[in-house]
Design an enzyme around this catalytic site. Structure first.
Site, PDB file in Angstrom:
ATOM      1  N   GLU A   1     -17.999 130.990  64.840  1.00 54.08           N
ATOM      2  CA  GLU A   1     -17.751 130.618  66.233  1.00 54.08           C
ATOM      3  C   GLU A   1     -16.353 130.026  66.412  1.00 54.08           C
ATOM      4  OE1 GLU A   1     -19.694 127.264  68.083  1.00 54.08           O
ATOM      5  OE2 GLU A   1     -20.076 126.327  66.131  1.00 54.08           O
TER       6      GLU A   1
ATOM      7  N   LYS B   1     -30.223 120.317  62.590  1.00 57.80           N
ATOM      8  CA  LYS B   1     -31.024 121.486  62.215  1.00 57.80           C
ATOM      9  C   LYS B   1     -30.310 122.309  61.154  1.00 57.80           C
ATOM     10  CE  LYS B   1     -30.218 125.008  64.622  1.00 57.80           C
ATOM     11  NZ  LYS B   1     -30.055 125.900  65.792  1.00 57.80           N
TER      12      LYS B   1
ATOM     13  N   CYS C   1     -27.639 118.769  70.943  1.00 54.40           N
ATOM     14  CA  CYS C   1     -26.995 119.517  69.867  1.00 54.40           C
ATOM     15  C   CYS C   1     -26.541 118.614  68.730  1.00 54.40           C
ATOM     16  CB  CYS C   1     -25.809 120.302  70.430  1.00 54.40           C
ATOM     17  SG  CYS C   1     -24.827 121.124  69.170  1.00 54.40           S
TER      18      CYS C   1
ATOM     19  N   TYR D   1      -7.672 141.607  43.416  1.00 53.40           N
ATOM     20  CA  TYR D   1      -8.925 141.006  43.865  1.00 53.40           C
ATOM     21  C   TYR D   1      -9.978 141.058  42.757  1.00 53.40           C
ATOM     22  CZ  TYR D   1     -10.951 145.656  44.848  1.00 53.40           C
ATOM     23  OH  TYR D   1     -11.442 146.927  44.753  1.00 53.40           O
TER      24      TYR D   1
ATOM     25  N   GLU E   1     -11.798 137.682  41.580  1.00 51.98           N
ATOM     26  CA  GLU E   1     -13.253 137.618  41.735  1.00 51.98           C
ATOM     27  C   GLU E   1     -13.925 137.317  40.394  1.00 51.98           C
ATOM     28  OE1 GLU E   1     -14.050 140.632  45.527  1.00 51.98           O
ATOM     29  OE2 GLU E   1     -14.118 141.423  43.490  1.00 51.98           O
TER      30      GLU E   1
ATOM     31  N   CYS F   1     -28.690 121.307  67.136  1.00 53.31           N
ATOM     32  CA  CYS F   1     -27.956 122.264  66.294  1.00 53.31           C
ATOM     33  C   CYS F   1     -27.463 121.672  64.981  1.00 53.31           C
ATOM     34  CB  CYS F   1     -26.760 122.821  67.067  1.00 53.31           C
ATOM     35  SG  CYS F   1     -27.156 123.449  68.707  1.00 53.31           S
TER      36      CYS F   1
ATOM     37  N   HIS G   1     -23.672 128.616  67.596  1.00 53.18           N
ATOM     38  CA  HIS G   1     -23.446 127.256  67.113  1.00 53.18           C
ATOM     39  C   HIS G   1     -24.627 126.781  66.284  1.00 53.18           C
ATOM     40  CE1 HIS G   1     -21.524 123.359  67.185  1.00 53.18           C
ATOM     41  NE2 HIS G   1     -22.634 122.795  67.614  1.00 53.18           N
TER      42      HIS G   1
END
Length: 470
Positions: A450, A53, A45, A176, A180, A50, A445
């Site tokens: 996550e 990559k 990983c 907002y 924005e 991971c 991942h």
């Protein structure tokens, strides 16, 4: 010699060893790159899986974005107008296919069952119906008490249709919409200032709101805090001179801008409807239509949905869902009512802020601080590492009830793709997800989302909540 011997220094072995928190030993090879690569700690990983990559994937995306940018920078306005016009045409064509007749007229009530419609040319159309649904939405407000505001200012509605660059822009408001617009104006290289009377993003979690504005400041947007505009004047140079008062110091200041944009709220577009004539009750302060759980107004056969209704979120998806359910109830297809709890949303500022459920302040107000547990973390998106981007405002927190099941009351996330992240978690929270259930969810991942599945530091503990590794 050891209580546990782990053979292998990859993701699984390291996780097991770190969790035990005892003396441990890992056998590994040295870190060399050659055919039949061998590496040290971290396994596939970290070294050849991971992480590299995802970084190369990000590099490829940026390469594609650069190509897109060449097109967008030359014709963004043309593409926007073309896209809007295309959607208008598609909607007009779609309605007849659903056996919906479209009248391009300005409507108002003549009596509780009759609508008088006028075309731009003044041609009159009279329509009668057993049931009537009002869904006219809202329009931006102008601060008419500010001299020159209406004559020289624009709103967000106007901003998207400008034929030339707005140049140096003052955005007045802390909603907002204000943040924005200021964010993308700064992003395309314009000198942009936000003037705020009080707090940013009222109604949102205020810790998150502060992080959003802090990042915007580091991103290049200027902020005039606790300031109120008093007048706008046009100079001989055609620039606009704005005068404002600082509510803390009481001092008065001025500066000149090319464009002044008002983002001080929206009002329901109902003035021309003659609601009072037919007895439809509205909130005297907001002008919004008062409805019950069935979206019914004070007149039994007249209904209202969307931004014009009192106490409803001003969000397109809620208006769509409410409209669909109303139609189904009116014609006997369903008895289901619209559920306005745990509606997810995202503020698309330079660093996006997505949330679902209660803010920390609202949770404390509803349940008391002793009954609330807040899990939180500061994290660094992988995309930010190589580019050395500032990640000090990348933050997430989960607001839970302090009980055995620890039901999740709210989830707040600041970082890349916040809307995509929150949309995924919204289902679980809508279904009553608990903290233990979330901890059993396996993360994808390497993603920012996550990190939510690994939240374990509570605010109550006082421990450092900075994520330091995979």
């Amino acid at each position: 010699e050891y209580d546990l011997l782990v053979i292998g220094g990859g993701s699984g072995g390291l996780a097991c060893a770190k969790e035990v928190k005892l003396t441990w030993f890992v056998y590994f090879t040295f870190f060399f790159f050659f055919l039949g690569t061998k590496w040290g700690l971290g396994g596939t990983c970290v070294n050849v899986g991971c992480i590299p990559k995802k970084l190369m994937h990000q590099a490829a995306l940026l390469g594609s974005a650069l190509k897109d940018a060449q097109i967008l920078s030359l014709s963004a306005l043309f593409l926007f107008h073309s896209c809007s016009s295309s959607l208008n045409v598609r909607l007009c064509c779609f309605l007849p296919n659903r056996k919906v007749k479209y009248f391009n007229v300005k409507g108002s009530f003549s009596d509780p069952h009759t609508i008088r419609g006028l075309t731009k040319g003044g041609k009159e159309t009279i329509l009668t119906a057993e049931k009537i649904v009002i869904a006219t939405g809202g329009r931006p407000k102008y601060p008419i008490h500010v001299a020159g505001a209406l004559e020289y200012g624009i709103t967000s509605d106007d901003l998207f249709w400008l034929k030339e660059s707005p140049g140096k822009t003052l955005v007045v408001g802390a909603s907002y919409i204000s943040l924005e617009c200021a964010g993308f104006l700064t992003g395309i290289g314009l000198d942009t200032t936000v003037m705020m009377r009080s707090i940013p993003l009222r109604g949102f979690d205020q810790q998150m709101a502060s992080l959003v504005t802090e990042y915007m400041e580091s991103y290049g947007t200027k902020f005039l805090k606790k300031c109120i505009p008093t007048k706008v004047e046009k100079l001989e140079s055609n620039r606009l001179q704005v005068t404002w008062k600082n509510t803390d110091s009481g001092t008065e200041e001025t500066d000149s801008f090319d464009t002044v944009m008002w983002a001080v709220g929206r009002a329901p577009d109902t003035k021309a409807l003659n609601l009072e004539t037919v007895g439809v009750k509205t909130n005297s302060e907001t002008g919004k239509i008062i409805v019950d759980a069935r979206e019914a107004t004070s007149v039994p056969h007249i209904y209202a949905v969307g931004d014009i209704t009192e106490g409803r979120p001003e969000l397109t998806p809620t208006a769509i869902a409410a409209g669909k359910l109303l139609a189904q109830r009116l014609f006997g297809q369903s008895s289901e009512l619209m559920d306005y709890d745990n509606v997810p949303t995202t503020v698309f500022t330079p660093l996006e802020y997505g949330c679902v459920g209660l803010s920390e302040e609202k949770a404390v107000q509803c349940y008391g601080s002793d009954n609330i547990e807040v899990y939180h973390a500061y994290y660094k998106p992988l995309e930010f590492t190589v580019a050395e981007r500032d990640a000090t405002q990348c933050y997430m927190k989960m607001v839970c009830l302090r009980e055995r099941e620890q039901r999740i009351l709210g989830l707040h996330f600041i970082g890349p793709n916040a809307g995509e992240v929150i949309q995924g978690f919204a289902l679980g929270i809508k279904c009553g997800a608990t903290y233990p259930q979330l901890m059993k969810t396996i993360g994808i991942h390497p993603t920012c989302a996550e990190e939510i599945t690994k939240l374990h530091i509570t605010k109550r503990s006082g421990l450092d909540a900075t994520v330091t590794g995979c």
